[in-house]
Design a protein around this motif. Structure first.
Motif, PDB file in Angstrom:
ATOM      1  N   TRP A 146      49.340  29.025  47.121  1.00 23.02           N
ATOM      2  CA  TRP A 146      50.460  29.835  47.601  1.00 23.02           C
ATOM      3  C   TRP A 146      50.286  30.252  49.065  1.00 23.02           C
ATOM      4  CZ3 TRP A 146      48.649  34.543  49.138  1.00 23.02           C
ATOM      5  CH2 TRP A 146      47.399  34.933  48.609  1.00 23.02           C
ATOM      6  N   LEU A 147      49.050  30.215  49.566  1.00 22.74           N
ATOM      7  CA  LEU A 147      48.834  30.538  50.978  1.00 22.74           C
ATOM      8  C   LEU A 147      49.539  29.537  51.887  1.00 22.74           C
ATOM      9  CD1 LEU A 147      45.058  31.551  51.243  1.00 22.74           C
ATOM     10  CD2 LEU A 147      47.038  33.024  51.679  1.00 22.74           C
ATOM     11  N   PHE A 210      46.871  38.035  51.650  1.00 17.96           N
ATOM     12  CA  PHE A 210      46.189  38.470  50.427  1.00 17.96           C
ATOM     13  C   PHE A 210      46.599  39.892  50.051  1.00 17.96           C
ATOM     14  CE2 PHE A 210      43.142  35.008  51.269  1.00 17.96           C
ATOM     15  CZ  PHE A 210      42.976  34.518  49.986  1.00 17.96           C
ATOM     16  N   ALA A 211      46.645  40.770  51.053  1.00 10.62           N
ATOM     17  CA  ALA A 211      46.910  42.181  50.774  1.00 10.62           C
ATOM     18  C   ALA A 211      48.293  42.398  50.177  1.00 10.62           C
ATOM     19  CB  ALA A 211      46.749  43.002  52.051  1.00 10.62           C
ATOM     20  N   LEU A 212      49.243  41.542  50.534  1.00  8.39           N
ATOM     21  CA  LEU A 212      50.616  41.702  50.064  1.00  8.39           C
ATOM     22  C   LEU A 212      50.913  40.888  48.810  1.00  8.39           C
ATOM     23  CD1 LEU A 212      52.438  41.524  53.526  1.00  8.39           C
ATOM     24  CD2 LEU A 212      52.198  43.556  52.085  1.00  8.39           C
ATOM     25  N   SER A 215      48.506  40.104  42.324  1.00  5.79           N
ATOM     26  CA  SER A 215      47.223  39.688  41.758  1.00  5.79           C
ATOM     27  C   SER A 215      47.367  38.484  40.839  1.00  5.79           C
ATOM     28  CB  SER A 215      46.583  40.851  41.003  1.00  5.79           C
ATOM     29  OG  SER A 215      47.418  41.271  39.928  1.00  5.79           O
ATOM     30  N   HIS A 216      48.567  38.276  40.302  1.00  9.22           N
ATOM     31  CA  HIS A 216      48.836  37.116  39.453  1.00  9.22           C
ATOM     32  C   HIS A 216      48.553  35.813  40.197  1.00  9.22           C
ATOM     33  CE1 HIS A 216      50.920  34.491  36.595  1.00  9.22           C
ATOM     34  NE2 HIS A 216      51.602  34.004  37.605  1.00  9.22           N
ATOM     35  N   PHE A 217      48.788  35.819  41.519  1.00  8.02           N
ATOM     36  CA  PHE A 217      48.538  34.627  42.322  1.00  8.02           C
ATOM     37  C   PHE A 217      47.092  34.556  42.779  1.00  8.02           C
ATOM     38  CE2 PHE A 217      53.118  35.423  43.023  1.00  8.02           C
ATOM     39  CZ  PHE A 217      53.623  34.198  42.632  1.00  8.02           C
ATOM     40  N   ILE A 218      46.483  35.701  43.021  1.00 10.61           N
ATOM     41  CA  ILE A 218      45.152  35.742  43.613  1.00 10.61           C
ATOM     42  C   ILE A 218      44.041  35.526  42.589  1.00 10.61           C
ATOM     43  CG2 ILE A 218      43.512  37.162  44.904  1.00 10.61           C
ATOM     44  CD1 ILE A 218      45.907  38.641  46.100  1.00 10.61           C
TER      45      ILE A 218
END
Length: 268
Positions: A146-147, A210-212, A215-218
């Motif tokens: 996603w990044l 990352f900060a935005l 958590s489902h993606f991270i």
């Protein structure tokens, strides 16, 4: 309230100014000591302090009070609360301007560029930006795909330089910035040879993507990365990258100088 009022609290712990970026800024600005420089979107002021320590007077312009409160006081720095689309300074009031990895946060990029041009006399505007379309798809995007999509928020480099040129009539030059393996300023791809750093919450907190992110993606990427580092799978798949000392992953400096100003000379 800006996004950095909510995500910017730990920012100063991992976003430490890198000396090579500082030296490049000074070379591209090409201004004598004592000149006045705007640091637009100054964050916690790391690069403002680095330039002030080199003898420049700085207007550090930043909308987030959370970021400002982390700043180190310096006699050559004046903090101003403001936005890029309405820089709170008079016309032709400064000698140069820098803005580092900020353009994707501006609400009206064309207006912000016009504002930069308005406040700078005959000196240069120096930007650091990122174009994912120029980047090698390194291992980071395998764990956090996603990044790649998130980075498309950055305007394509050619469109950006065309916009700057048409809005300001300045001479626009682009300079690749190959990321050293030991950058102290831990922005998104800075730890490309240090994968373990992305497992640290404080490092991710200093990277807006990352900060935005939810958590489902991270979380799945973190679990996979931690497991692969522990098992040796990461080194088996990507270990050759540890042999490199620098890498081009799409970061570019842009220098916009007045037509009557000097052309770009050797800056290394």
């Amino acid at each position: 309230m800006t996004i950095y009022d909510s995500i910017g609290q730990p920012y100063s712990t991992t976003r430490i100014p890198d000396r090579r970026i500082v030296n490049t800024l000074i070379n591209l600005l090409n201004l004598p000591e004592g000149s006045t420089i705007v640091d637009l979107g100054a964050g916690t002021g790391g690069y403002s302090v680095a330039l002030a320590d080199r003898g420049f007077s700085i207007y550090a312009i930043e909308p987030s009070l959370v970021m400002q409160t982390q700043a180190i006081e310096h006699p050559n720095i004046k903090w101003v609360t403001g936005y890029a689309e309405a820089i709170p300074l008079p016309d032709n009031s400064v000698d140069g301007l820098i803005s580092l990895l900020t353009l994707h946060h501006f609400s009206d990029l064309e207006k912000a560029i016009c504002e930069m041009h308005r406040v700078v006399k005959s000196g240069a505007i120096v930007l650091l930006t990122f174009d994912i379309r120029l980047a090698e798809k390194i291992w980071l995007y395998d764990y956090f795909p996603w990044l790649w999509e998130d980075a498309l928020r950055f305007l394509p480099l050619q469109e950006l330089t065309d916009l700057i040129q048409s809005s300001t009539k300045r001479r626009v030059e682009t300079i690749p910035f190959l990321l050293p393996h030991d950058l102290s300023d831990l922005f998104a791809a800075a730890a490309w040879r240090r994968p373990q750093l992305y497992l640290q919450p404080e490092v991710r907190a200093g990277i807006s993507s990352f900060a935005l992110a939810n958590s489902h993606f991270i979380d799945p990427g973190l679990k996979s990365l931690a497991a692969d580092l522990s098992s040796g799978q990461w080194d088996a798949k990507y270990g050759k990258i540890r042999q490199l000392t620098e890498i081009d992953v799409g970061y570019r400096f842009i220098r916009a100088s007045s037509i009557c100003g000097s052309t770009l000379t050797s800056w290394l």
